[in-house]
Design an enzyme around this catalytic site. Structure first.
Site, PDB file in Angstrom:
ATOM      1  CE  LYS A  13      11.872  12.719 -98.518  1.00  0.00           C
ATOM      2  NZ  LYS A  13      11.668  11.825 -99.660  1.00  0.00           N
ATOM      3  NE  ARG A  88      14.205   6.917 -96.025  1.00  0.00           N
ATOM      4  CZ  ARG A  88      14.571   8.083 -96.568  1.00  0.00           C
ATOM      5  NH1 ARG A  88      14.794   9.137 -95.823  1.00  0.00           N
ATOM      6  NH2 ARG A  88      14.699   8.169 -97.869  1.00  0.00           N
ATOM      7  NE  ARG A 127      17.653  12.694-106.840  1.00  0.00           N
ATOM      8  CZ  ARG A 127      17.028  12.525-105.671  1.00  0.00           C
ATOM      9  NH1 ARG A 127      16.396  13.522-105.110  1.00  0.00           N
ATOM     10  NH2 ARG A 127      17.027  11.349-105.089  1.00  0.00           N
TER      11      ARG A 127
END
Ligand code: ADP
Length: 193
Positions: A13, A88, A127
């Protein structure tokens, strides 16, 4: 153009919202970035949310709405936006609806990036090494994926039932995903006339 971009943690995203922002000249509103900035600055809000984020849980709906209202009040948001990381859960989806109706900026489309779970885990582990985000450690990643399944995934049905949902394949190269998103946005604009 007013877009909600959503998908599980690790679905890309943030990366894609950054690219779309450049391409379409929209404001990129990332609730994760807003929260991380607050934590880094050590603001009262930052102190409140730090532990919640490190546990991979959701920050309270009230706090989020306050943060979001403040962000929408900034000048750049008036020309359209990509919202990344919000809503969310269903309460947030309803709160967003009310807020956008009030400021007369209704949503055009909700875009969902679909990525299989094993690939998400792999990307987040990568990441963690590269960026050192505290919530990318394996325990927190598990919690975030579970929160997504339980609380965020139902938001797709919320937008689907209103005919505002477009689901996209989030796998492959960054540029490929970007092209899929632009095509979806293009056809939304075309069908809206
Ligand atoms: P990701 O989607 O990759 O998990 P984000 O940067 O969007 O990462 O969010 C990181 C964390 O910030 C979340 O795990 C959560 O604790 C908090 N957060 C972000 N957006 C929201 C929101 N809309 N409501 C509650 N908490 C949020």
């Amino acid at each position: 153009m007013r877009i909600v971009l959503f998908g599980p943690p690790g679905s890309g995203k943030g990366t894609q919202a950054g690219l779309l922002k450049e391409h379409l000249g929209l404001a990129h509103i990332s609730t994760g970035d807003l929260l991380r900035a607050a934590v880094k600055a050590g603001s009262p809000l930052g102190l409140k949310v730090k532990a919640v984020m490190e546990a991979g849980q959701l920050v309270s709906d009230d706090l989020m709405l306050e943060l979001l209202e403040e962000r929408f009040a900034q000048a750049d948001a008036a020309g359209g936006f990509i919202l990344d990381g919000y809503p969310r859960n269903l309460a947030q989806a309803n709160a967003l609806d009310t807020l956008l109706a009030r400021i007369e900026q209704p949503l055009d489309v909700a875009l969902l990036l679909e990525v299989p779970q094993d690939l998400l885990v792999e990307r987040l582990a990568g990441r963690a090494g590269a960026e050192g985000r505290k919530d990318d450690n394996p325990d927190t990643v598990r919690a975030r994926l579970q929160v997504y399944e339980e609380q965020t995934a139902p938001v797709a049905d919320f937008y689907r039932s209103r005919g505002q949902m477009v689901a996209l394949d989030g796998t492959g190269r960054v540029e490929q995903v970007r092209e899929r998103l632009l095509a979806a946005i293009g056809s939304t604009t075309a069908s809206a006339g």
